[in-house]
Every structure is written in C-alpha cells, then in structure tokens.
Design a protein around this motif. Structure first.
Motif, PDB file in Angstrom:
ATOM      1  N   ASP A 348       0.724  -1.420   0.113  1.00  0.00           N
ATOM      2  CA  ASP A 348       0.085  -0.079  -0.026  1.00  0.00           C
ATOM      3  C   ASP A 348       0.869   1.270  -0.047  1.00  0.00           C
ATOM      4  OD1 ASP A 348       1.154  -0.360   2.254  1.00  0.00           O
ATOM      5  OD2 ASP A 348      -0.754   0.052   3.734  1.00  0.00           O
ATOM      6  N   HIS A 375      -1.588   1.443 -12.980  1.00  0.00           N
ATOM      7  CA  HIS A 375      -0.561   1.511 -12.092  1.00  0.00           C
ATOM      8  C   HIS A 375      -0.409   2.972 -11.448  1.00  0.00           C
ATOM      9  CE1 HIS A 375       2.843   0.602  -9.641  1.00  0.00           C
ATOM     10  NE2 HIS A 375       3.529   1.461 -10.230  1.00  0.00           N
ATOM     11  N   LYS A 378      -3.023   4.668  -9.940  1.00  0.00           N
ATOM     12  CA  LYS A 378      -3.050   4.294  -8.305  1.00  0.00           C
ATOM     13  C   LYS A 378      -2.012   4.877  -7.688  1.00  0.00           C
ATOM     14  CE  LYS A 378      -4.967  -0.502  -9.081  1.00  0.00           C
ATOM     15  NZ  LYS A 378      -4.752  -1.806  -8.896  1.00  0.00           N
ATOM     16  N   GLN A 379      -0.835   5.037  -7.920  1.00  0.00           N
ATOM     17  CA  GLN A 379       0.264   5.836  -7.370  1.00  0.00           C
ATOM     18  C   GLN A 379      -0.066   7.277  -7.300  1.00  0.00           C
ATOM     19  OE1 GLN A 379       2.233   3.760  -5.986  1.00  0.00           O
ATOM     20  NE2 GLN A 379       1.254   1.987  -7.161  1.00  0.00           N
TER      21      GLN A 379
END
Length: 472
Positions: A348, A375, A378-379
């Motif tokens: 996480d 990805h 999400k980051q």
C-alpha cells in the motif's frame, strides 16, 4: 466429409419426387414455390438422369411396373426410397468437385448398389443451409424389375428376385455408408467416419425444428429492433440441445453414477436405465428421450467411462502430498530472508511511476500499457492521499512549506554559529585567567607570602586549586 441419408416414402405420386428435384420448394412447408403468375419456379442449376426407365418418364415407368407385378397398390406400402449423398463444401475449392463430377459419381453408385430398380439421379449445387455443399439425390422405385446378383447387404433370396421389393435394413445402411466412405477415399474427397455414430446425433426432425425456431426468433428480434428494444436471445436452442448441455454439466463434476443421477435430478432430469441403455426424462415430457436421439456421448458406456476418469482424477488429487515447509539451511539464509522481508516495500506504499513510452519502445503490448496506466493512476491517488494526511492539498503547497522550512533552518544555523563563536571566546578568556592565577599563586608561595597566597587561593578556580601547578 460426405454424409449418407435415407428417407422412405409412401407417396404413390412418383411425379412429386421428380417435381421436388427440378423445381424450387419452400424449405419449411415443402410446398412448391410459385412466381407472381402462379407458375412453378425451376431450380437455377441441377443435373438429372433416369436409370432402367427406357424411353418413358420415371413416374409412368414406375406405375407400369407396379401394375405388372401387382405391388405398391396399398396405402401402407413403401413406394420409393430416397437416398442423399452430401459432399463437404471444401471439396469444391480443394479437390475440384463439380456438379457434373458428383452426378457421375451418383449414377455409378446407383448402378452398383441398386441394380434392377428404376431410379432418378439428380445433383444440386447447394443445400438448404446455403453452405455450398454439393449433394446427390437417388430416388428408386421400391419394386425390382430384374433379377440381380446377391450383393453383400442382401440377407434373403427374395432380395435378388424380379418382382420383389427393396429393403433398407440396418445392415444395408452400414454397407452403403462404408461404400460412400470408400468412394470418397478413392476420389480424394473429404470424409468422416460414418460407421461409428456421432457424438451429437441430430435427427431430421430436430434439424428442421431448429431451423424453424431460429427463423421465428430472427423475425421476433427484427420486430423488437424496429422498436428499439434489445433482443433477449439471438440463438434458438432445441429441448434436446438444452438436455445435452445439462447432461454434460452434470457429467463434468460427478464421480459416480449415483452422483451423476443426483445432479441431474436437481435440474429436473431423471435418468432411466433399461436393458443396459440410458434414457433421460425431462419435466415437460411423459416419454423419455433415448440416447439414439442425443448422441453416442450420452450412452451408458460413455457416461461410465467419463465417471471413471473423474473418480481417478479425484483420487489422484487426494493422494497428492502437501508441499513440505522449507527451512533455511543456515543462520545466514534465515537472516537474509528476514532482511528481504523487512526491506520489501509495502503493497500500500507509494511506488515509482512507470514510463509507458519507454516500455512501449521496448516492445510492450497493449495489455502492459493498460496495466501501466492503471498503476500510475493508483500511485497518483496514493500520493494525493499522503498529501491530505500531512495537511497539504497540493504538491505546490508542500514545496512552499519545504522552502520555508529550509529558510528557517538556515537562519537558525546562522544564529547557532554566532553563539558558538561567543562561547569559544569566553572559554579562551577563562583559560587565560586560569593560567594567570596559577602563576601568581606559585610566585607568592615561592616568596613565603603565605597570607597573600591564601587570599589568592580563595579566588582561584576549582580546577586550579586541585592542580596548582599547570604546565606552562
């Protein structure tokens, strides 16, 4: 992939057979197609010839022979036999099959296997399904008008005599199928195994039920599409197709016949066994459906074989030992493993962004690009959540706070350096005073001026009083 089919007819109108072969008919009602003037529409392309009819028409020759021998006069008598040889559509482009060549093969087949019968041989370039499969129709009068030699499929002496009728037995059908396969092998045409049955056997009735049901479904979907309503179903499925799917689903997970019967019973299907043969009864029927109408995949031998395989696979899976726990071979391996676990990044936590353009240049495909985009998103979301947890609403606000903290650090560092310089000066002054006091004390003591020395001793630092002779 030639197929062979037989149809017996009790129609006394022999001309109807010739009419069907030469004129277009509705594929569902089997009625002749009429033009706007009410006339029959002739087929676009066909080849037709008659055998053992002399100069007469096929229908007239058959009726004359029936009157001569006194046969086919009753309503229940089989008047004619209709055999159909259908070739694979791939034979046309791959093996050079033409309508004329198929017609010649049909005539040769009729002469060899139906000698002494009046016959019609007609070839069509396409079938009802419009797949381009060339097929040959062979229609013979059930009455034999000549004495013929005993053929392999014949079982009785009457099968060769003049004035007797043709019998299409199971042995005869097996023989005809074998001869069709031999003909395809000899002519380098596609073929299938016609002798060992079919996994999914589609009867003539089921075939036409599916065609009619699909046509009705397409018509209903077209009316719904006109009103803007999406269709609920696009492919029509017969009751037998649904039953086949239900049986296969139950058979895929069952390990015994009782388990198989129980799974089918949950779906409302009852399995019955009589004389070593299985049949399946659905809730909407009073008579069970036999395996002969479903296919060889659903007979008793195939079902038991599938259940045996499932049971063996289940036993093999149960006997498979669990993987043994690995232990480190040394303390060093254990420490390295623990270190790797400690240093492993949390799932996480915020990770580095992926350079999608560089990865695509390395040869990554669409799937990797989709994953990398997700990805990165999400980051970015994780980064924004960290900003919010720290009390910042944007990266710019974080940069401004960092710059202010850096400036404050420089200012505090300058003040600290000034304080350190002052302390250093005071320390040097203190050291100078210490040395001077020590010298005075030693000097007075050397002059035996004890009273003055005592006074000076009181004002010496504690370190000087403890060590009155410092090194100069």
């Amino acid at each position: 992939m030639a197929t062979f089919k037989h149809i017996s007819s009790k129609n006394a109108d022999y001309g109807a057979a010739e009419q069907y072969l030469t004129f277009e008919h509705d594929e569902f009602t089997m009625k002749p197609t009429l033009d706007k003037n009410g006339r029959l529409v002739i087929r676009d392309d066909y080849r037709i010839s008659s055998l053992n009819c002399g100069d007469e028409d096929f229908a007239i020759a058959c009726m004359r022979s029936n009157l001569k021998y006194g046969k086919n006069q009753k309503r229940e008598d089989v008047k004619s036999h209709h055999y159909i040889i259908s070739f694979d559509p791939r034979d046309v482009p791959d093996n050079g099959l033409t309508v004329d060549r198929a017609q010649a093969l049909g005539e040769q087949f009729c002469k060899e296997h139906f000698p002494g019968h009046q016959a019609l041989v007609c070839t069509h370039p396409d079938g009802h399904n419009h797949s381009g499969n060339i097929h040959v129709h062979i229609v013979i009068n059930s009455l034999r008008i000549e004495e013929v030699p005993l053929l392999p499929y014949m079982e009785r002496p009457a099968d060769t005599r003049e004035g007797c009728k043709h019998r299409c037995t199971d042995a005869a059908m097996e023989y005809f199928k074998a001869e069709v396969m031999e003909m395809c092998h000899r002519e380098n045409l596609y073929q299938i195994d016609l002798l060992n049955g079919s996994k999914n056997r589609i009867t003539e009735r089921e075939y036409w039920a599916k065609r009619k049901g699909q046509a009705a479904l397409d018509k209903e979907n077209a009316s719904q599409a006109a009103t803007g309503e999406p269709p609920k179903q696009t492919k029509f499925e017969t009751d037998k197709e649904k039953l086949r799917r239900t049986i296969r689903t139950a058979l895929s997970s069952a390990v015994s016949f009782e388990d198989f019967s129980g799974k089918l019973l949950q779906q409302g299907v009852t399995v019955k066994e009589s004389r070593g043969r299985l049949s399946y009864l659905t809730p909407d029927r009073t008579k069970p459906i036999t395996v002969r109408k479903l296919g060889d995949d659903f007979d008793r031998a195939a079902v038991l074989e599938a259940l045996t395989i499932n049971a063996q696979n289940a036993a093999r899976a149960a006997e498979t030992p669990l993987p043994q726990q690995e232990y480190p071979r040394s303390i060093k391996d254990r420490l390295q493993r623990n270190k790797a676990v400690v240093n492993a990044p949390k799932q996480d936590s915020v990770q580095r962004m992926v350079d999608i353009a560089a990865k695509k240049a390395e040869g990554k495909g669409k799937g990797y690009e989709k994953w990398a985009t997700l990805h990165n998103l999400k980051q970015m979301a994780a980064t924004m959540s960290i900003y919010e947890e720290s009390g910042f609403s944007s990266p710019e606000e974080l940069e401004a706070a960092l710059a202010a903290a850096s400036a404050g650090l420089h200012e505090v560092t300058g003040k600290l350096k000034a304080v350190e310089s002052t302390l250093r000066e005071k320390k040097d002054l203190q050291n100078s005073y210490y040395r001077t006091s020590c010298l005075v004390f030693v000097f007075l003591k050397s002059l035996d001026l004890c009273g003055v020395a005592v006074v000076v001793y009181k004002y010496l630092p504690r370190t000087a009083r403890e060590n009155p002779q410092p090194s100069i």
